[in-house]
Design a protein around this motif. Structure first.
Motif: not given
Ligand code: G1P
Length: 290
Positions: A113, A133, A172-173, A206, A208, A232, A234
């Motif tokens: 990202l 996102l 996941r975040y 976090i 998106g 990342q 983040t």
């Molecule tokens: C991305 C970001 C993550 C965030 C998340 C939100 O992860 O890297 O920090 O918490 O979106 O949906 P991904 O879902 O693309 O793996």
């Protein structure tokens, strides 16, 4: 005084592998939730927040279909006008964005990202900007980005949308290492991308939506990889803590994870009930399945 935010970046270069074969020929962001593609919700949320320029980080295949969605379709409009379908005509014309409002750039490798946002750097230039996102679909009034703009007017710097998640899902975040928290807005002393539940500094994650200071590009330029071997976003935001104010806003609204099958179906139910002309009928047929 904070600089007004007029640009949004949409990282939409993904292959949407979790939704194959639906995404074989169309971008994941074109999948409909009720009667609108996901990307349309994201654009509407951005427009409501005062955004004027839409930067899509994508690939040539997705560019074609996204362009077709956001430019005028004169044949369709003429047919709808001829048939007296005024409501439908309004729906269609409202999706049109002016050519100079829409920018495309390519992310030719899936490097993360942070890398996707970095690909938009020349369009963003030195201004603060938003990132949405589209997979994270948020039902909120006012929209989530508008709520964040109001927080940004107050605090400046970097503002991200946050939500408390069950501890078992921290991997996941992006997770905040919370400094101060008044229950609505939290500041952080650090951020960790996808920590294991037992290592997560909190469960505040976090979602998106980001408003970012252009200083993040200084860190993204270094192309340092982090969790999962990816560049990342983040990590770049975390690197600016201390120089740039950082706040996480618990937005008012409901978020649907449309990157997963269950979240996507749930979003279709929730938005379907909200947008249908016959919600009671829909509610009643849904009951047959549970
Ligand atoms: C991305 C970001 C993550 C965030 C998340 C939100 O992860 O890297 O920090 O918490 O979106 O949906 P991904 O879902 O693309 O793996």
């Amino acid at each position: 005084m904070t600089t007004p935010i007029t640009k949004v970046v949409f990282p939409v270069a993904g292959l949407g592998t979790r939704f194959l074969p639906a995404t074989k020929a169309i971008a994941k962001e074109m999948l409909p939730v009720a009667d609108q593609p996901l990307i349309q919700y994201a654009v509407q949320e951005a427009l409501e927040a005062g955004i004027e320029e839409f930067i899509f980080v994508t690939n040539p295949t997705n560019e074609r279909i996204l362009k077709a969605h956001f430019e005028a379709n004169e044949d369709l409009e003429a047919t709808l006008a001829e048939r007296g379908k005024t409501a439908e005509l309004k729906v269609v014309t409202e999706t049109t964005l002016a050519d100079n409002q829409v920018k495309f750039c390519y992310q030719d490798q899936p490097l993360g990202l942070g890398h996707a946002v970095w690909c938009a750097r020349e369009f963003v230039a030195h201004e603060p900007f938003a990132v949405i996102l589209p997979d994270d679909l948020i039902m909120a009034a006012p929209g989530c980005l508008k709520q964040m703009m109001d927080a940004h007017t107050k605090y400046g710097g970097n503002v991200v949308a946050v939500e408390d998640v069950p501890r078992e899902l921290t991997n996941r975040y992006g997770i905040l290492d919370v400094d101060q928290d008044d229950g609505k807005v939290a500041s952080a002393k650090g951020l960790v991308e996808k920590p294991a539940p037992e290592e997560a500094p909190s469960t505040l994650s976090i979602i998106g939506r980001y408003i970012l200071d252009a200083q993040v590009f200084a860190h993204l330029d270094k192309k340092m990889t982090g969790a999962g071997g990816e560049i990342q976003l983040t990590d770049a935001i975390a690197a600016t803590i201390g120089d740039v104010a950082f706040h996480g806003l618990r937005f008012d609204g409901q978020r649907f994870d449309c990157g997963s099958m269950n979240g996507f179906v749930e979003a279709n139910v929730a938005f379907g009930l909200k947008r249908s002309n016959h919600p009671d009928e829909l509610r009643s047929v849904l009951k047959n399945h549970i």
